[in-house]
Scaffold this active site. Sequence first.
Site, PDB file in Angstrom:
ATOM      1  N   LYS A 160     -15.058  -3.939  10.480  1.00 37.08           N
ATOM      2  CA  LYS A 160     -14.830  -4.875   9.273  1.00 37.08           C
ATOM      3  C   LYS A 160     -16.009  -5.904   8.992  1.00 37.08           C
ATOM      4  O   LYS A 160     -16.377  -6.419  10.420  1.00 37.08           O
ATOM      5  CB  LYS A 160     -13.536  -5.590   8.979  1.00 37.08           C
ATOM      6  CG  LYS A 160     -12.516  -4.728   8.552  1.00 37.08           C
ATOM      7  CD  LYS A 160     -12.552  -4.173   7.493  1.00 37.08           C
ATOM      8  CE  LYS A 160     -12.495  -4.807   6.329  1.00 37.08           C
ATOM      9  NZ  LYS A 160     -11.156  -5.442   5.882  1.00 37.08           N
ATOM     10  N   SER A 189     -12.989  -8.591  11.630  1.00 35.96           N
ATOM     11  CA  SER A 189     -11.300  -8.557  11.605  1.00 35.96           C
ATOM     12  C   SER A 189     -11.061  -8.471  13.131  1.00 35.96           C
ATOM     13  O   SER A 189     -11.516  -7.911  14.260  1.00 35.96           O
ATOM     14  CB  SER A 189     -10.974  -7.410  10.810  1.00 35.96           C
ATOM     15  OG  SER A 189      -9.613  -6.834  11.262  1.00 35.96           O
ATOM     16  N   HIS A 198     -15.510  -6.492 -19.367  1.00 35.00           N
ATOM     17  CA  HIS A 198     -14.252  -6.035 -19.112  1.00 35.00           C
ATOM     18  C   HIS A 198     -14.292  -5.379 -17.760  1.00 35.00           C
ATOM     19  O   HIS A 198     -13.425  -4.403 -17.348  1.00 35.00           O
ATOM     20  CB  HIS A 198     -13.456  -5.165 -20.156  1.00 35.00           C
ATOM     21  CG  HIS A 198     -13.678  -5.674 -21.482  1.00 35.00           C
ATOM     22  ND1 HIS A 198     -12.733  -6.221 -22.004  1.00 35.00           N
ATOM     23  CD2 HIS A 198     -14.794  -5.555 -22.575  1.00 35.00           C
ATOM     24  CE1 HIS A 198     -12.953  -6.852 -23.448  1.00 35.00           C
ATOM     25  NE2 HIS A 198     -14.281  -6.046 -23.571  1.00 35.00           N
TER      26      HIS A 198
END
Length: 458
Positions: free
Chosen positions: A284, A278, A157
């Site tokens: 990034k 980016s 989960h």
Amino acid sequence: MTNKAWSGVFEQATDRRVELFSESISFDHRLYAQDIRCSIAHAQMLAQVGLISADECRQIEQGLEAIRQEIEQGNFAFRTELEDIHMHVEKALIERTGDVGRKLHTARSRNDQVSTDLRVWVRDAIDLLDGRLLDLQKAFVGRCDADADVILPGYTHMQRAQPVLAPHYWLAYTEKLERDRGRLADCRKRVNVLSLGAAALAGTTLPIDRHDVAKRLDFADVARNSLDVSSDRDFAIEFAFALSLIAEHLSTWAEEWILWSTTEFNFIKLPQTFCTGSSIMPQKINPDVLELTRGKTARVIGNLTRLLVLVKGLPLAYNRDLQEDKEPLFDSFDTVRMCLELAAPLVAGTELKRDVIAARLDRGHLDATTLMEFLIKHGVPQRTGHEIVGKLVRTALERDCRLADLSQAEFTAAHPVLDSRVYDSLGAANAVAAFVSYGSTAPAEVAKQVAWWKQKLA
Ligand code: ARG
């Protein structure tokens, strides 16, 4: 007016729009090698049974080889009005050899021709992909020794669950890929059946030898029913399904590693050669290859759906609809192949951030289940043990500490068997060491599996 192979009955030329609408040469040109290979085998059989002479067969073979070269050297003119690769090759042969070339299509239809070409193509594609899957398996197994002592949190989960050895993770993917290889091998059995000789749908009145063609083309079997095989695209759909499941597995891996590469997880450092930046945010370093691997799964599944819907409700035998089978199939193959070819170096080149992982391994009470099993080993019923440990975890949560930080008095109060030995089963490393079951993340078990895989993939 017409230079089409089938134009005898026609009094009017094809509308240009129909030619554009119905052509397949723009995509089936990539079957040229298979088409030529199958035509040579067909011609050799025709000579074998006496439908053409040995000399005619030689001319056909030489002509087809020359056409292959022309195509490979980029000197071959593809023309929309010639519809498909089969017409192109045949027309070029006739231009070279005249009446001899006009005999090649004896006892053959494009219906069985295209099916045979495609089967040979899928067979080649399967063999190539098996090698790529093996490469990726080797990349995962190749990490196992170096990562042998790294303990990762295992998740269910997406919540921290139990500790797992890093090689256990790597071998989990290796297993999935092994099933993918098995699926391809199984699919190959049904691909590897000769359709040629079914002719249009009913066979032929001419004395052909289909088993001879099968041998020449390395087909293991000859389709028993001409009507069935001229309509059969099961093999293509099975292949598209096998590709979809490969894509699903890659997507799961990609998703996991995208998460692992975030600042929040920070488990791995991807090789910069496999990342992009980016245009606005200078800091990034994005996991685009992984994202596209996940994203391209959509088109692979879409292609499978296209094929399933394509054949739905088609009456026997050949219908022109079937021409639409090739683009999705080619696209799925190209896509999965590229994903696999990028995945292997990405897996091999990614750095596991051992220190970061180790520093946070105490979070999430990964040892709670081990503690419960400690109680079970001392005669406590599972449900009771579960409840006792649940309460201890609640205490740890309230105090924001590890289970190992609870006092001896607290443990003894929870249950008398929780004496000082309890501390030996707490903590991720102790928890991992405590596993014993077959197939578990127990270090001895994982070591056995690694050894087994190394031998298997050697
Ligand atoms: N281009 C066709 C296809 O891909 C080949 C078979 C066409 N047969 C026919 N009778 N029109 O399916």
